[in-house]
Every structure is written in C-alpha cells, then in structure tokens.
Design a protein around this motif. Structure first.
Motif, PDB file in Angstrom:
ATOM      1  N   MET A  93     -24.348 -12.617 -28.342  1.00 46.08           N
ATOM      2  CA  MET A  93     -25.032 -13.774 -27.746  1.00 46.08           C
ATOM      3  C   MET A  93     -24.443 -15.071 -28.279  1.00 46.08           C
ATOM      4  N   ASP A  94     -24.219 -15.118 -29.601  1.00 44.64           N
ATOM      5  CA  ASP A  94     -23.651 -16.321 -30.210  1.00 44.64           C
ATOM      6  C   ASP A  94     -22.258 -16.616 -29.656  1.00 44.64           C
ATOM      7  N   GLN A  95     -21.551 -15.554 -29.253  1.00 42.28           N
ATOM      8  CA  GLN A  95     -20.212 -15.723 -28.685  1.00 42.28           C
ATOM      9  C   GLN A  95     -20.253 -15.943 -27.172  1.00 42.28           C
ATOM     10  N   LYS A  96     -21.494 -16.041 -26.635  1.00 45.21           N
ATOM     11  CA  LYS A  96     -21.719 -16.238 -25.203  1.00 45.21           C
ATOM     12  C   LYS A  96     -21.197 -15.065 -24.367  1.00 45.21           C
ATOM     13  N   ASN A  97     -21.124 -13.897 -24.977  1.00 41.91           N
ATOM     14  CA  ASN A  97     -20.714 -12.682 -24.277  1.00 41.91           C
ATOM     15  C   ASN A  97     -21.989 -11.938 -23.867  1.00 41.91           C
ATOM     16  N   HIS A  98     -22.674 -12.494 -22.876  1.00 42.32           N
ATOM     17  CA  HIS A  98     -24.019 -12.034 -22.547  1.00 42.32           C
ATOM     18  C   HIS A  98     -24.052 -10.638 -21.925  1.00 42.32           C
ATOM     19  N   GLU A  99     -23.093 -10.327 -21.087  1.00 43.64           N
ATOM     20  CA  GLU A  99     -23.101  -9.011 -20.441  1.00 43.64           C
ATOM     21  C   GLU A  99     -22.904  -7.897 -21.461  1.00 43.64           C
ATOM     22  N   GLU A 100     -21.987  -8.101 -22.386  1.00 43.56           N
ATOM     23  CA  GLU A 100     -21.769  -7.088 -23.416  1.00 43.56           C
ATOM     24  C   GLU A 100     -22.979  -6.989 -24.344  1.00 43.56           C
ATOM     25  N   GLU A 133     -29.010   2.919 -36.379  1.00 40.57           N
ATOM     26  CA  GLU A 133     -28.250   2.680 -35.142  1.00 40.57           C
ATOM     27  C   GLU A 133     -28.883   1.548 -34.337  1.00 40.57           C
ATOM     28  N   ALA A 134     -30.216   1.568 -34.222  1.00 41.07           N
ATOM     29  CA  ALA A 134     -30.918   0.525 -33.463  1.00 41.07           C
ATOM     30  C   ALA A 134     -30.698  -0.849 -34.102  1.00 41.07           C
ATOM     31  N   LEU A 135     -30.775  -0.921 -35.421  1.00 42.08           N
ATOM     32  CA  LEU A 135     -30.552  -2.202 -36.104  1.00 42.08           C
ATOM     33  C   LEU A 135     -29.141  -2.714 -35.838  1.00 42.08           C
ATOM     34  N   ALA A 136     -28.173  -1.812 -35.875  1.00 39.90           N
ATOM     35  CA  ALA A 136     -26.789  -2.222 -35.620  1.00 39.90           C
ATOM     36  C   ALA A 136     -26.636  -2.763 -34.205  1.00 39.90           C
ATOM     37  N   ARG A 137     -27.225  -2.092 -33.230  1.00 35.94           N
ATOM     38  CA  ARG A 137     -27.113  -2.531 -31.835  1.00 35.94           C
ATOM     39  C   ARG A 137     -27.821  -3.865 -31.611  1.00 35.94           C
ATOM     40  N   LEU A 138     -28.965  -4.054 -32.241  1.00 38.61           N
ATOM     41  CA  LEU A 138     -29.686  -5.324 -32.109  1.00 38.61           C
ATOM     42  C   LEU A 138     -28.890  -6.473 -32.741  1.00 38.61           C
ATOM     43  N   ARG A 139     -28.354  -6.232 -33.924  1.00 38.84           N
ATOM     44  CA  ARG A 139     -27.591  -7.280 -34.589  1.00 38.84           C
ATOM     45  C   ARG A 139     -26.288  -7.563 -33.848  1.00 38.84           C
ATOM     46  N   LEU A 140     -25.702  -6.520 -33.283  1.00 37.08           N
ATOM     47  CA  LEU A 140     -24.481  -6.714 -32.504  1.00 37.08           C
ATOM     48  C   LEU A 140     -24.776  -7.522 -31.242  1.00 37.08           C
ATOM     49  N   SER A 141     -25.920  -7.279 -30.639  1.00 38.99           N
ATOM     50  CA  SER A 141     -26.282  -8.059 -29.449  1.00 38.99           C
ATOM     51  C   SER A 141     -26.464  -9.537 -29.805  1.00 38.99           C
ATOM     52  N   SER A 142     -27.024  -9.810 -30.981  1.00 44.13           N
ATOM     53  CA  SER A 142     -27.185 -11.205 -31.420  1.00 44.13           C
ATOM     54  C   SER A 142     -25.834 -11.874 -31.639  1.00 44.13           C
ATOM     55  N   LEU A 143     -24.936 -11.139 -32.267  1.00 42.51           N
ATOM     56  CA  LEU A 143     -23.598 -11.684 -32.512  1.00 42.51           C
ATOM     57  C   LEU A 143     -22.892 -11.992 -31.194  1.00 42.51           C
TER      58      LEU A 143
END
Length: 226
Positions: free
Chosen positions: A140-147, A128-138
């Motif tokens: 970030m790349d989309q400039k959706n910083h708050e999400e 779960e933690a890996l998924a959340r970290l990778r999702l946060s990176s994705l």
C-alpha cells in the motif's frame, strides 16, 4: 495316565510345529516391520526435538541481534534458519523481525522479500497471516494496490477475518472504490467486538464515507435474532 498325557503333549507340539511352518515367516515379517516402525518413530521424534532445539538457539541469536540493532547478524541468523529449519516457527518469527528492522531502516525491498518468504513458507497460519497483512501494508505504501489486495485473498484464520476486511477497505478506499470499501468496513465492524478501540476506528472510517455504523449494528442484531 502319564502315557496319555505324553501323547496329548506330543499332539500339541505337532500342531504348534505345523502352525509355525505355515505362519512363522509372515509373523516374523510383521514383527520386523513393527519393530522397524517403532524404531523409525523414535528416531523421528529425536530428530524433531533436535531440530526444534537448534532452531530455538538460532532464534535466540536473531532476537539478540534485533535488540542490538545488528542487521548483518539478523540476516545471517535468518539465512541459517531458512536453509536448515525452514518449517519451524522460529524461522518465520525471525523473518518477521528482520522485515520490521529492514522496513524501519528504509530497506523496503529486503523487508518485502523476508515477508514474502514467511507468507509462502510458514507452517503456522497465524504467522503466515501476519506476514501477509504486513506485506499488504508495505505494498500500500508503494501504491501497489492490486498486489496488496492479492495478499489479502485466499483463506485466513477466523481470528483475522475482521482485520483483513478492514485492510481491504483501506486499499479499496485508496482506489476510490467507495461502495466496495464500505462493504469491507461493514464486515470489519461486525467482526470486531463492541468496545474494542479497533472497532471505533472502523466506525470513524464508515462515518467519513457517509455510511452509518448504527445501521450496520442494527442489521447484525437482526441477523442474530432467531
């Protein structure tokens, strides 16, 4: 003497009959419940083992598809795992593998959906933690910083605390929130062991923001003193 023993045996038999008339039904009911519980537990264990074996077989299919670059087969295997064995580690692993393949292929929407499913459904806190970290990176790349920051909120296993702090620092830096970014990088710097390459990377970030990592290390050392 024999007659005395016969009377004594008869008394014992009468007491046994009386006891059984009073307690026979409750005892029988308890024995039935216990026997049913044992049978149910054995059945549950068999079901669990069968589920694990079938999930492992589907994960093998997904893994082979990843190695072969067969995206359609990967999606089918992941879909079967989600539908039939959603609570297994194999389903989460397949979701992470599919998300990486889709992201590498530039299909970020599909990758995001796979990561969201793992983050929400995985029973394994590490996956779960890996998924959340990778999702946060994705995100970030989309400039959706708050999400992206929202994905890093809530509880994480202690082993991920430093990495999460570093990722938060990255997002806050992108938002031009310098003091907050420095605070998160300091948490990360303190969380990583001395000598780790990742710690050196956080040190570079702190230097770039004008924060001295040496001060962080000194504060941490003072805090550890009795």
């Amino acid at each position: 003497m024999a007659h005395h023993l016969d009377l004594e045996e008869q008394e014992q038999l009468d007491r046994l009959k009386h006891f059984w008339r009073a307690w026979g039904t409750p005892i029988t009911s308890v024995l039935i419940v216990v026997a049913g519980a044992i049978a149910g537990w054995n059945g549950y264990q068999y079901w669990q083992n069968r589920q694990a074996a079938q999930a492992a077989a589907l994960w093998d299919v997904a893994d082979m598809a990843v190695r072969a670059g067969d995206q359609a087969r990967m999606e089918q295997a992941f879909g079967d795992l989600k539908a039939k064995y959603p609570g297994t580690a194999q389903a989460a692993q397949a979701g992470l593998a599919l998300a990486k393949a889709l992201q590498d292929a530039g299909k970020t929407d599909g990758a995001k959906q796979a990561l969201e499913w793992v983050a929400q459904q995985s029973a394994d806190e590490g996956l779960e933690a890996l998924a959340r970290l990778r999702l946060s990176s994705l995100l970030m790349d989309q400039k959706n910083h708050e999400e992206a920051l929202q994905q890093l909120s809530g509880n994480f296993a202690p082993a991920f605390a430093a990495i999460v702090a570093d990722r938060k620092g990255d997002i806050l830096w992108l938002q031009d929130k310098r003091p907050q970014a420095i605070a998160e990088y300091r948490k990360a710097y303190q969380g990583f062991e001395d000598g780790l390459e990742y710690r050196r990377l956080v040190e570079i970030k702190l230097d770039a923001l004008g924060a001295a990592p040496q001060d962080v290390a000194a504060s941490a050392a003072q805090a550890r003193q009795p």
